[in-house]
Design a protein around this motif. Structure first.
Motif, PDB file in Angstrom:
ATOM      1  N   ASP A 195      56.543  15.362  12.811  1.00 12.58           N
ATOM      2  CA  ASP A 195      57.557  15.170  12.203  1.00 12.58           C
ATOM      3  C   ASP A 195      57.659  13.703  11.828  1.00 12.58           C
ATOM      4  N   GLY A 196      56.796  12.807  12.334  1.00 11.77           N
ATOM      5  CA  GLY A 196      57.030  11.177  12.075  1.00 11.77           C
ATOM      6  C   GLY A 196      58.401  10.772  12.377  1.00 11.77           C
ATOM      7  N   ASP A 197      58.940  11.175  13.602  1.00 14.26           N
ATOM      8  CA  ASP A 197      59.986  10.663  14.042  1.00 14.26           C
ATOM      9  C   ASP A 197      59.716   9.626  15.030  1.00 14.26           C
ATOM     10  N   PRO A 198      60.128   8.345  14.893  1.00 13.14           N
ATOM     11  CA  PRO A 198      59.707   7.465  16.166  1.00 13.14           C
ATOM     12  C   PRO A 198      60.666   7.139  16.995  1.00 13.14           C
ATOM     13  N   SER A 199      61.849   7.966  17.110  1.00 14.12           N
ATOM     14  CA  SER A 199      62.837   7.636  17.990  1.00 14.12           C
ATOM     15  C   SER A 199      62.528   7.784  19.524  1.00 14.12           C
ATOM     16  N   SER A 200      61.583   8.560  19.828  1.00 19.33           N
ATOM     17  CA  SER A 200      61.230   8.707  21.241  1.00 19.33           C
ATOM     18  C   SER A 200      60.432   7.360  21.628  1.00 19.33           C
ATOM     19  N   LEU A 201      59.766   6.794  20.494  1.00 21.21           N
ATOM     20  CA  LEU A 201      58.773   5.702  20.991  1.00 21.21           C
ATOM     21  C   LEU A 201      59.865   4.435  21.226  1.00 21.21           C
ATOM     22  N   HIS A 202      60.920   4.351  20.512  1.00 21.95           N
ATOM     23  CA  HIS A 202      61.975   3.304  20.748  1.00 21.95           C
ATOM     24  C   HIS A 202      62.547   3.559  22.167  1.00 21.95           C
ATOM     25  N   GLU A 203      62.782   4.880  22.331  1.00 22.30           N
ATOM     26  CA  GLU A 203      63.244   5.191  23.860  1.00 22.30           C
ATOM     27  C   GLU A 203      62.358   4.820  24.981  1.00 22.30           C
ATOM     28  N   LEU A 204      61.119   5.141  24.769  1.00 20.71           N
ATOM     29  CA  LEU A 204      60.117   4.576  25.700  1.00 20.71           C
ATOM     30  C   LEU A 204      60.141   3.191  25.784  1.00 20.71           C
ATOM     31  N   ALA A 205      59.933   2.485  24.923  1.00 16.67           N
ATOM     32  CA  ALA A 205      59.872   1.037  24.799  1.00 16.67           C
ATOM     33  C   ALA A 205      61.096   0.337  25.475  1.00 16.67           C
ATOM     34  N   SER A 206      62.169   0.998  25.177  1.00 15.72           N
ATOM     35  CA  SER A 206      63.221   0.568  25.953  1.00 15.72           C
ATOM     36  C   SER A 206      63.325   0.831  27.381  1.00 15.72           C
ATOM     37  N   ALA A 207      62.992   2.003  27.767  1.00 14.90           N
ATOM     38  CA  ALA A 207      62.824   2.382  29.420  1.00 14.90           C
ATOM     39  C   ALA A 207      61.848   1.512  29.973  1.00 14.90           C
ATOM     40  N   LEU A 208      60.756   1.098  29.351  1.00 10.70           N
ATOM     41  CA  LEU A 208      59.575   0.152  29.844  1.00 10.70           C
ATOM     42  C   LEU A 208      60.248  -1.366  29.957  1.00 10.70           C
ATOM     43  N   SER A 209      61.053  -1.761  28.981  1.00  8.97           N
ATOM     44  CA  SER A 209      61.738  -2.814  28.942  1.00  8.97           C
ATOM     45  C   SER A 209      62.535  -2.961  30.244  1.00  8.97           C
ATOM     46  N   SER A 210      63.426  -2.102  30.550  1.00  8.55           N
ATOM     47  CA  SER A 210      64.141  -1.853  31.669  1.00  8.55           C
ATOM     48  C   SER A 210      63.708  -2.093  33.008  1.00  8.55           C
ATOM     49  N   LEU A 211      62.243  -1.319  32.900  1.00 11.43           N
ATOM     50  CA  LEU A 211      61.492  -1.459  34.078  1.00 11.43           C
ATOM     51  C   LEU A 211      60.968  -2.892  34.323  1.00 11.43           C
ATOM     52  N   GLN A 212      60.547  -3.680  33.318  1.00 16.26           N
ATOM     53  CA  GLN A 212      60.390  -4.913  33.391  1.00 16.26           C
ATOM     54  C   GLN A 212      61.439  -5.888  33.841  1.00 16.26           C
ATOM     55  N   GLN A 213      62.520  -5.668  33.259  1.00 18.92           N
ATOM     56  CA  GLN A 213      63.837  -6.271  34.012  1.00 18.92           C
ATOM     57  C   GLN A 213      64.113  -6.188  35.309  1.00 18.92           C
ATOM     58  N   ARG A 214      63.812  -5.039  35.836  1.00 12.96           N
ATOM     59  CA  ARG A 214      64.014  -4.800  37.244  1.00 12.96           C
ATOM     60  C   ARG A 214      62.819  -5.377  38.255  1.00 12.96           C
ATOM     61  N   PHE A 215      61.418  -4.959  37.757  1.00 12.44           N
ATOM     62  CA  PHE A 215      60.274  -5.580  38.590  1.00 12.44           C
ATOM     63  C   PHE A 215      59.526  -7.022  37.950  1.00 12.44           C
ATOM     64  N   GLY A 216      59.937  -7.355  36.828  1.00 15.40           N
ATOM     65  CA  GLY A 216      59.251  -8.553  36.345  1.00 15.40           C
ATOM     66  C   GLY A 216      58.278  -8.021  35.124  1.00 15.40           C
TER      67      GLY A 216
END
Length: 612
Positions: A178-199
């Motif tokens: 479908d060429g829809d990148p929204s899930s990639l943004h959601e994954l990047a946001s989740a990884l960012s929050s993981l870094q916020q928690r653990f460094g």
């Protein structure tokens, strides 16, 4: 919603990184949001989010916070009737910012308003944040003034001590077809929050278009955080490897042959839960590391798991039948401490093994295995796949084999493609016209171009097949057991990423796989601003690869590498990673993060119509 009561959850404090605070933090955030909506309320979920939610919070706890009714997106007439009967006026939706979910929620709100005579108040708890899609669609439906939109910072669902998942459905199809990148943004946001928690993670390697895209988004998000971003060097995670599912279609297309993988193939495991029919109806059983039998068997080759279960059962029965009257107190205590938990779970796993044996004995299973083995060896198994189609094999199974065929041979011969497509539609229905079109856009089932397949080069460079001459008793054990002779390609790429600078000498084969590579280092600039730069140094340490099994740094702990699968990971791939870490074949432990746990069946079904 299915309650988690009676299905023990993993403790989440026994793995390479304590995940308990991750689960507890999300639980408290959700409950606090529910408490801001006063009064008795109904909670409406996406159909595929009930199981993940049960791993965060039990239904009984939700009831303590005012939730009296549960519903799922879809036909709202049943919920509307219950709202009227029980005089509940607050309706809360928990949903992701995805087009299908938002569209269904808009329709659900409209239906409840139309069918309920009393006024209702609606609130949407939008995961992970409110984006323009939700208010735009509500405004278009004339409902924006009737719905309160609240961001809900839920992200990772800890499935086990070393496995976290976003549990996002259809990510692979959305990105590839479908060429829809929204899930990639959601994954990047989740990884960012993981870094916020653990460094922040010091070094990142990525393979595949989606993986490189997520790595870029992650770096941009950290730079946008400025001085408030996570510091490098304070992380419990020492390196990150991002893997695009498109890089390795062969592994999910093959049948998993670990105990857990085969359970997923034949019965379906959802969020560490399997549903079995019993005399009292359907019953949900938890399968995770809190199960003393499952933790010992899940990552074994299924025949080894069966042997282990049978031997453990015999040990327990022999002790009970012969030794319990003559054993001294210390022996009894040993029995209680070592075998009690296993004794409780043995009946369930004995039943599961029996059901697996019945599935494995079916002619279709053996025929599919033969085709898979022939394809991995480079054989042209297209006539055999057609025979399966003509003799009544299911559409999903045939499409899965066609995906494997195309991955190995670079596509279907042009002369055969149109006839195969016609026969497939005549056999399974013309509603699959859209299925085949989507698979073609994703590059999974397509005509063969003039170029030769890269799979023979990849197979040899990464040692994907166990050599016949090394299959004897003196053979060095390796991860081939996960697929009875095939080592998952994605895990071999992870091994290459850990081998030192670059990719361990397999750059030519790696370049033949789909998508680009990236090697990044996250740091801090001279003015304290976050930076991301290309760095071809080793993922771990500063001076090259560490010997397998040797701790880096102070030696206080083994380094931890976060392996992120964009588009889904199979249970067999997780088993292979666990085996490598346990056997000290790599200089680190692994935490696996994924958009979802998949199998070849579920991956193909993303492209099929509902019920197809």
């Amino acid at each position: 919603m299915t309650s988690a009561a009676g299905k023990a959850l993993p403790s989440l404090d026994k793995g390479p990184l304590s995940l308990r605070e991750l689960r507890d933090g999300d639980r408290l955030a959700l409950l606090d949001l529910l408490d801001t909506i006063r009064g008795r309320k109904a909670l409406v979920l996406e159909a595929d989010f009930a199981a993940p939610l049960s791993l965060l919070v039990e239904a009984s706890t939700l009831r303590e916070h005012g939730v009296e009714l549960f519903g799922v997106l879809g036909d709202g007439s049943a919920l509307a009737s219950q709202l009227e009967d029980r005089e509940i006026r607050q309706v809360v939706y928990l949903l992701h910012t995805r087009l299908e979910s938002v569209h269904a929620a808009v329709a659900h709100v409209a239906q409840c308003r139309r069918l309920c005579s009393s006024p209702l108040e609606f609130a949407w708890l939008v995961i992970p944040r409110v984006v323009s899609l939700a208010p735009r669609m509500l405004e278009r439906a004339g409902l924006l003034a009737d719905v309160t939109l609240l961001p809900t910072p839920l992200s990772w669902i800890p499935l086990d001590e070393d496995l976290i998942s976003l549990e996002l459905p259809d990510v692979f199809r959305e990105w590839t077809a479908d060429g829809d990148p929204s899930s990639l943004h959601e994954l990047a946001s989740a990884l960012s929050s993981l870094q916020q928690r653990f460094g922040a993670v010091a070094r990142i390697k990525a393979k595949g278009t989606a993986a490189v895209e997520v790595a870029g988004l992650l770096g941009r998000m950290r730079r946008e955080q400025g001085s408030e971003g996570p510091a490098v060097g304070q992380s419990g995670i020492d390196g990150m490897i991002l893997m695009d599912r498109s890089v390795d279609i062969v592994s999910p297309a093959c049948t998993q042959l670990t105990y857990e993988g085969l359970l997923e193939e034949t019965m379906g495991i959802r969020c560490g839960q399997v549903v079995l029919e019993s005399e009292g109806g359907r019953k949900v059983h938890g399968l995770n590391s809190s199960d003393a039998v499952f933790v010992e068997t899940r990552d074994k080759f299924y025949m080894d798991a069966r042997r282990w279960i049978n031997e453990t059962l015999r040990t327990i029965q022999q002790f009970r039948d012969q030794g319990i009257h003559s054993a001294d107190i210390s022996a009894l205590r040993g029995f209680v401490s070592e075998l009690r938990d296993k004794f409780v779970r043995i009946p369930l796993h004995t039943s599961l093994i029996e059901q697996l044996a019945a599935s494995l004995a079916s002619p279709g299973f053996a025929a599919r295995q033969k085709v898979e083995a022939g394809l991995l060896d480079g054989g042209d198994e297209l006539p055999a796949i057609l025979d399966l189609m003509y003799t009544g094999e299911g559409a999903a199974a045939v499409l899965r084999l066609l995906c494997l065929y195309c991955a190995v041979h670079g596509g279907i011969p042009r002369k055969a493609y149109d006839g195969l497509r016609r026969d497939f539609l005549n056999t399974y229905g013309h509603e699959h016209l859209l299925t085949l079109a989507a698979l073609q856009r994703a590059g999974l089932v397509d005509r063969r171009e003039s170029r030769r397949s890269a799979f023979p080069l990849v197979r040899e460079a990464f040692g994907l097949l166990a050599q016949e001459e090394g299959a004897g008793a003196d053979a060095t054990p390796d991860i081939h057991f996960t697929y009875a002779g095939y080592a998952p390609l994605s895990v071999r790429v992870v091994q290459a990423a850990l081998s030192g600078s670059g990719w361990g000498g397999v750059e030519a084969a790696l370049g033949a796989l789909p998508g680009p590579t990236a090697e990044l280092a996250q740091g801090v600039g001279p003015e304290g601003q976050p930076t991301t730069r290309t760095d071809r140094g080793p993922l771990l340490g500063g001076g090259g690869a560490a010997p397998a099994g040797v701790d880096l740094g102070t030696g206080a702990r083994r380094p931890l590498v976060l392996v992120v699968y964009v588009g889904g990971v199979t249970a067999a791939e997780v088993a292979a990673l666990r085996w490598l870490a346990a056997q000290r074949r790599v200089p680190c432990d692994f935490l696996v993060a994924t958009t979802g746990v998949v199998s070849g069946r579920s991956l193909v079904q993303e492209f099929m119509p509902p019920g197809g």
